[in-house]
Design a protein around this motif. Sequence first.
Motif, short mmCIF file in Angstrom:
data_model
loop_
_atom_site.label_atom_id
_atom_site.label_comp_id
_atom_site.label_asym_id
_atom_site.label_seq_id
_atom_site.Cartn_x
_atom_site.Cartn_y
_atom_site.Cartn_z
N LEU A 1 -1.52 -0.46 -4.00
CA LEU A 1 -1.39 0.93 -4.44
C LEU A 1 -2.04 1.17 -5.80
O LEU A 1 -2.50 2.28 -6.07
CB LEU A 1 0.09 1.31 -4.48
CG LEU A 1 0.83 1.27 -3.14
CD1 LEU A 1 2.31 1.51 -3.34
CD2 LEU A 1 0.23 2.28 -2.16
N LEU A 2 -2.10 0.16 -6.63
CA LEU A 2 -2.71 0.33 -7.94
C LEU A 2 -4.24 0.48 -7.85
O LEU A 2 -4.85 1.13 -8.70
CB LEU A 2 -2.38 -0.86 -8.85
CG LEU A 2 -0.90 -1.08 -9.18
CD1 LEU A 2 -0.74 -2.25 -10.15
CD2 LEU A 2 -0.27 0.18 -9.76
N LEU A 3 -4.81 -0.09 -6.81
CA LEU A 3 -6.26 0.02 -6.61
C LEU A 3 -6.65 1.21 -5.75
O LEU A 3 -7.84 1.49 -5.58
CB LEU A 3 -6.81 -1.27 -5.99
CG LEU A 3 -6.64 -2.55 -6.82
CD1 LEU A 3 -7.26 -3.74 -6.10
CD2 LEU A 3 -7.26 -2.38 -8.21
N ASN A 4 -5.67 1.90 -5.20
CA ASN A 4 -5.91 3.09 -4.37
C ASN A 4 -5.04 4.24 -4.86
O ASN A 4 -4.16 4.73 -4.14
CB ASN A 4 -5.60 2.79 -2.90
CG ASN A 4 -6.56 1.77 -2.30
OD1 ASN A 4 -7.63 2.13 -1.81
ND2 ASN A 4 -6.17 0.50 -2.33
N PRO A 5 -5.26 4.70 -6.08
CA PRO A 5 -4.37 5.71 -6.68
C PRO A 5 -4.48 7.06 -5.98
O PRO A 5 -5.52 7.40 -5.39
CB PRO A 5 -4.88 5.79 -8.13
CG PRO A 5 -6.32 5.41 -8.04
CD PRO A 5 -6.38 4.34 -6.99
N GLU A 6 -3.40 7.81 -6.05
CA GLU A 6 -3.39 9.17 -5.49
C GLU A 6 -4.16 10.09 -6.43
O GLU A 6 -3.86 10.17 -7.61
CB GLU A 6 -1.94 9.66 -5.34
CG GLU A 6 -1.85 11.03 -4.72
CD GLU A 6 -0.43 11.53 -4.60
OE1 GLU A 6 -0.17 12.40 -3.77
OE2 GLU A 6 0.43 11.05 -5.37
N LYS B 1 -6.71 8.28 2.23
CA LYS B 1 -5.96 8.14 0.98
C LYS B 1 -4.83 9.15 0.91
O LYS B 1 -3.72 8.84 0.47
CB LYS B 1 -6.88 8.29 -0.23
CG LYS B 1 -6.21 7.95 -1.55
CD LYS B 1 -7.21 7.78 -2.67
CE LYS B 1 -8.03 6.52 -2.50
NZ LYS B 1 -8.97 6.31 -3.61
N CYS B 2 -5.09 10.38 1.37
CA CYS B 2 -4.03 11.39 1.43
C CYS B 2 -2.95 10.98 2.41
O CYS B 2 -1.76 11.20 2.18
CB CYS B 2 -4.61 12.75 1.82
SG CYS B 2 -6.01 13.29 0.82
N ARG B 3 -3.37 10.40 3.53
CA ARG B 3 -2.41 9.94 4.54
C ARG B 3 -1.55 8.82 3.97
O ARG B 3 -0.32 8.81 4.16
CB ARG B 3 -3.15 9.45 5.78
CG ARG B 3 -2.22 8.97 6.89
CD ARG B 3 -2.96 8.38 8.08
NE ARG B 3 -3.72 9.39 8.81
CZ ARG B 3 -4.04 9.28 10.09
NH1 ARG B 3 -3.67 8.22 10.79
NH2 ARG B 3 -4.75 10.22 10.69
N LEU B 4 -2.17 7.87 3.28
CA LEU B 4 -1.43 6.77 2.67
C LEU B 4 -0.32 7.28 1.76
O LEU B 4 0.85 6.90 1.91
CB LEU B 4 -2.40 5.90 1.87
CG LEU B 4 -1.78 4.92 0.85
CD1 LEU B 4 -0.99 3.84 1.58
CD2 LEU B 4 -2.87 4.30 -0.03
N TRP B 5 -0.68 8.15 0.82
CA TRP B 5 0.31 8.62 -0.15
C TRP B 5 1.28 9.63 0.45
O TRP B 5 2.44 9.72 0.04
CB TRP B 5 -0.39 9.19 -1.38
CG TRP B 5 -0.97 8.10 -2.23
CD1 TRP B 5 -2.26 7.67 -2.26
CD2 TRP B 5 -0.24 7.26 -3.13
NE1 TRP B 5 -2.39 6.62 -3.13
CE2 TRP B 5 -1.18 6.34 -3.69
CE3 TRP B 5 1.09 7.20 -3.53
CZ2 TRP B 5 -0.81 5.38 -4.62
CZ3 TRP B 5 1.45 6.23 -4.47
CH2 TRP B 5 0.51 5.34 -5.00
#
Length: 471
Positions: free
Chosen positions: A181-186, A399-403
């Motif tokens: 999550l730190l490498l894929n920030p919202e 990325k939107c789906r992840l968060w």
Amino acid sequence: MSISRVARRTAAEAAAQLLLAAATVGCLWCAAEAQLSGLLDDCLCDIESIDDFNNVKIFPQIQKLLERDYFRYYKVNLKRPCPFWADDGHCSIRDCHVEPCPESKVPVGIKAGSANKYSKKANHTKELEDCEQANKLGAINSTLSNQSKEAFIDWARYDDSQDHFCELDDERSPDAQYVDLLLNPERYTGYKGPSAWRVWNSIYEENCFKDIRGGKLFSSSATFFFFSGEDDGESFYTWLEGLCLEKRVFYKLISGLHASINIHLCANYLLEETWGRPRWGSNVKEFIHRFDSSETKSEGPRRLKNLYFLYLVELRALSKVASYFERSIVDLYTGNSQEDTETKSLLLEIFRDTKSFPMHFDEKSMFAGDKKGAKSLKEEFRLHFKNISRIMDCVGCDKCRLWGKLQTQGLGTALKILFSEKEIKNLPENSPSKGFQLTRQEIVALLNAFGRLSTSIRELQNFKALLQQRS
């Protein structure tokens, strides 16, 4: 008139326009700020107390916690098909992409979450069957110490799906991957248009409680996007106040989540990109567009108040679940004993702070009517929210789906906690409980979701300062 005089005059006029615009922005924010203060509806807590508590106590601690290995790696399936409509296709914008974490980077204790569950090898058929059933519970063993793994046999057949407010990903699926999550920030990715609108419209219109009054359908989507005709939105709020507490709470939770996500996008916006080097930062203009009273027909302050309400609900859940983690049996297991000890110590410190907050949301006022009606309403509430978690599989931007999945699962876990009071009170000290359990997936989502809310409230103070500088 000389060219130089014309240039100076043009520059002076431009400067004057900028000053006027800045003054206007300042006035607009002052008006919005005046509305964003005082007591919140449906709870006895004021915004100023939340600001002080979050920004001084909670925000610094929760940021440190979410940097720990246990909370930074989240297993998610971003390939699940949308269950409600034909796939619109995935966003091709570079910033929509999620970079999965190589297996070699994931701590060994986390990877072993759904395998090698017991320290003692099962040699008999009965034990093998129990192990197979226990595996279906997901990655729970990463939250427990090795000494307690055997205790899972006693309740491996327990099915807590009736307690879930979210559709959980099957972590055993070949499509499920670990994400750092730190490498894929919202942040703002550029994902917008019909696909994004359809998701939020579905969340509000198809899954929120509805009612017909005088031949008019009231749905909460209207309050976030636009009002048609001469309706200024007040008719919706008049109707909303006439609903029972549970339905008002449901709407405020969804609106608060939507507001929080919008703050994240405004605070982490792609401001410019030069030679492939992006510069991310706060976009004040975008923030004004989404939250200023004059831009939103007075909706902005209401949206932000719902964010504070959501914060209180999740804060209450953390304070109530503290006893679950205070037990010696619970170990935030990654395989690194020193880090695991430090992580749990930091988590318990945060729990102590959450319990010290004097103005918690009182969930006991919900579902407090006659038993039959209350049970039916609670189940309707649960199914509505579970449906919303399924809609997150329709988001076209990875990325939107992840968060989106993580934050809805975090809120769903908070609701599960709030409505499991008896089970949490009866937890045994040295063995798992059949009545209440949290998977590692739920724990990671719960704390990260609350971290996002904490960040939103902190970012509001940043935007306030930026707007004051422009006034």
